[in-house]
Design an enzyme around this catalytic site. Structure first.
Site, mmCIF file in Angstrom:
data_model
loop_
_atom_site.group_PDB
_atom_site.id
_atom_site.type_symbol
_atom_site.label_atom_id
_atom_site.label_comp_id
_atom_site.label_asym_id
_atom_site.label_seq_id
_atom_site.Cartn_x
_atom_site.Cartn_y
_atom_site.Cartn_z
ATOM 1 N NE ARG A 79 29.533 39.478 38.359
ATOM 2 C CZ ARG A 79 30.750 40.029 38.414
ATOM 3 N NH1 ARG A 79 31.831 39.293 38.471
ATOM 4 N NH2 ARG A 79 30.882 41.337 38.433
ATOM 5 C CG HIS A 123 32.860 44.040 34.488
ATOM 6 N ND1 HIS A 123 32.652 42.856 35.179
ATOM 7 C CD2 HIS A 123 34.202 44.222 34.488
ATOM 8 C CE1 HIS A 123 33.826 42.351 35.566
ATOM 9 N NE2 HIS A 123 34.785 43.160 35.149
ATOM 10 C CD GLU A 168 36.945 43.580 40.897
ATOM 11 O OE1 GLU A 168 37.747 44.240 40.210
ATOM 12 O OE2 GLU A 168 37.147 42.414 41.261
ATOM 13 C CG ASN A 287 34.505 40.098 42.147
ATOM 14 O OD1 ASN A 287 33.533 39.376 42.326
ATOM 15 N ND2 ASN A 287 34.604 40.937 41.124
ATOM 16 C CE1 TYR A 289 40.590 36.862 40.214
ATOM 17 C CE2 TYR A 289 39.426 38.810 40.975
ATOM 18 C CZ TYR A 289 39.553 37.753 40.086
ATOM 19 O OH TYR A 289 38.629 37.596 39.089
ATOM 20 C CD GLU A 349 35.386 39.128 38.724
ATOM 21 O OE1 GLU A 349 36.629 39.217 38.786
ATOM 22 O OE2 GLU A 349 34.670 39.995 38.207
HETATM 23 C C1 BGC Z 1 37.752 41.989 37.292
HETATM 24 C C2 BGC Z 1 37.861 41.158 36.045
HETATM 25 C C3 BGC Z 1 39.308 40.788 35.835
HETATM 26 C C4 BGC Z 1 39.781 39.954 36.996
HETATM 27 C C5 BGC Z 1 41.209 39.495 36.905
HETATM 28 C C6 BGC Z 1 38.600 41.526 38.422
HETATM 29 O O1 BGC Z 1 39.147 42.645 39.002
HETATM 30 O O2 BGC Z 1 36.405 42.139 37.683
HETATM 31 O O3 BGC Z 1 37.343 41.903 34.977
HETATM 32 O O4 BGC Z 1 39.511 40.130 34.623
HETATM 33 O O5 BGC Z 1 39.676 40.720 38.173
HETATM 34 O O6 BGC Z 1 42.075 40.579 36.919
HETATM 35 C C1 BGC Z 2 45.304 43.230 42.779
HETATM 36 C C2 BGC Z 2 44.240 42.233 43.138
HETATM 37 C C3 BGC Z 2 42.920 42.651 42.570
HETATM 38 C C4 BGC Z 2 43.025 42.859 41.083
HETATM 39 C C5 BGC Z 2 41.746 43.273 40.467
HETATM 40 C C6 BGC Z 2 45.293 43.518 41.305
HETATM 41 O O1 BGC Z 2 46.148 44.557 41.004
HETATM 42 O O2 BGC Z 2 46.543 42.740 43.183
HETATM 43 O O3 BGC Z 2 44.112 42.163 44.528
HETATM 44 O O4 BGC Z 2 41.940 41.701 42.863
HETATM 45 O O5 BGC Z 2 44.013 43.849 40.823
HETATM 46 O O6 BGC Z 2 41.870 43.369 39.061
#
Ligand code: BGC
Ligand code: BGC
Length: 433
Positions: A79, A123, A168, A287, A289, A349
């Protein structure tokens, strides 16, 4: 000795993700126009240490080496994103053949190695000329995205079958237009809401343009977070869930905005827009995190929720809590919320940042635990088709510059030398088995 990972279904796609401005460099080559990220990164005080994407990983010149790294890793798909300002330097008009030529060569190199190309059209690197006319606050930017999608598909659509429209839109709206921590650096708070609608409208128009060019699989990638309520009142968490998750999933999957936000969006929503936004997609990119803990805001606060730190979990170098079970919760939650309206899901992601010199065991444990969390969601009946690691390479981490390293492959930014980390070798053996 750790437990081997459970088996994933036949055809499950493993991949890596990157984005144009974060890796390409070559910002003045082959007619590329300036994007909002060039402007923002070159504005003093906006990025850590004044870092910019001028050179980044120099992927524009070294993509052959990077494709070889992908092939050696054994991923089924890659991707990447296409830089709009390479295709249309001012955001409109006929396409720049030389700019498109780069993606032509990249796609051919991937296909030669048997790797499925999965481009994201947008993006976050809006052509600066469009920002000068209002950017995503201007409805016309949606039409421009649809037009751009048509140009890209006309050139690559004979070989590229799967596409992602936007990356996103929530983060672009929030960080770019509400808080001002990303390009274009506007701090409009709740007045940034039209940015959501215009991006979604652009998504719908892009889906239509891609379909017209014969695309087989089109998706939207959303940043989704499980929202946890802090305190007894569930309302602030529900409100945050509306802003972060439902604002971008409901209109695409259900054809409506969440109740809480519908009235605020009404002035910018024209007849027919929601039908365009709901143009069927074949899969949803997710995505993930971390979860988000939300409590009540102080009475005079500008936003109707307050984000609070999540305690009791390990944290990444960024300070983000590591909560793998949040990914299972998120995926089963999407299924419960949308039922049959939820298409197959790809994790487009997931990954963690470390700082220079950190033992890579942290990333291996992170990826191992999140893959198990995906597997648990599949076992619970969620149709998850693939998992993409963020990221192949250490790269330009937006406002954090080069300080946060997300790569399976280490990059020495002085020499641009790539060195696979332990997690790269680990993932290779996972994919191989
Ligand atoms: C984004 C990426 C970024 C990653 C880590 C995502 O929100 O799509 O571009 O590098 O998070 O922050
Ligand atoms: C948030 C993450 C999110 C990221 C994306 C951060 O500030 O804590 O949840 O995925 O931004 O770049």
């Amino acid at each position: 000795m750790v437990d081997p990972l459970p088996r994933f279904p036949q055809g499950f796609l493993f991949g890596c993700s990157t984005a144009a401005y974060q890796i390409e460099g070559a910002v003045h080559e082959d007619g590329r126009g300036p994007s909002i990220w060039d402007t923002f990164a070159h504005t003093p005080g906006r990025t850590l240490g004044g870092d910019t994407g001028d050179v980044a990983c120099d992927h524009y010149h070294r993509f052959g080496e990077d494709v070889a790294l992908l092939a050696d890793l054994g991923v089924g798909a890659y991707r990447f994103s296409i830089a709009w300002p390479r295709v249309q330097p001012t955001g409109s008009g006929g396409p720049d053949a030389a700019g498109l030529g780069f993606y032509d060569r990249l796609v051919d190199a991937l296909l030669e190695r048997g790797i499925v190309p999965l481009p994201t059209l947008y993006h976050w690197d809006l052509p600066q000329a469009l920002e000068d006319r209002g950017g995503w606050l201007d409805r016309d930017t949606a039409a421009r995205l649809g037009d751009y999608a048509g140009h890209v598909a006309a050139r690559l659509g004979d070989r590229v079958r799967r596409w992602i429209t936007l990356n996103e839109p929530v983060v672009h709206m929030a960080q770019g237009y509400a808080y001002g921590t990303h390009a274009p650096g506007r701090s409009l708070l709740l007045d940034a809401l039209p940015v959501a609608h215009h991006q979604l409208l652009g998504h719908g128009l892009a889906v239509q343009a891609l379909r017209a060019a014969g695309a087989q699989e089109v998706m939207l990638t959303n940043n989704c977070t499980p929202v946890w309520a802090d305190g007894d009142d569930p309302t602030p968490a529900a409100v945050y869930d509306a802003f972060h998750n439902r604002l971008f999933n409901d209109p695409v999957l259900l054809g409506s905005y969440p109740d809480f936000l519908a009235a605020a969006l009404d002035p910018v929503v024209h007849d027919g827009d929601l039908a365009t936004i709901r143009t069927p997609i074949d899969a949803l990119g997710v995505n993930y995190y971390n979860p988000t803990l939300v409590g009540a805001a102080a009475p005079d606060a500008p936003l109707p929720f307050e984000l609070r730190p999540i305690e009791g979990y390990p944290t990444t170098a960024f300070g983000w809590p590591v909560v793998p079970q949040g990914l299972t919760e998120l995926l089963t939650g999407l299924r419960d919320t949308y039922g049959d309206a939820l298409p197959p899901v790809y994790i487009t992601e997931n990954g963690c940042s470390t700082t220079e010199g950190t033992d890579d065991r942290f990333r291996i444990d992170y990826l191992d635990a999140h893959l198990r969390a995906v597997h648990a969601a599949i076992a619970a009946g969620v149709d998850v088709r693939g998992y993409f690691v963020w990221s192949l390479l250490d790269n330009f981490e937006w406002a954090e510059g080069y300080s946060q390293r997300f790569g399976l492959v280490h990059v020495d930014f002085a020499t641009l030398r790539r060195t696979p980390r332990d997690s790269y070798h680990w993932l290779r053996s996972v994919i191989g088995s």
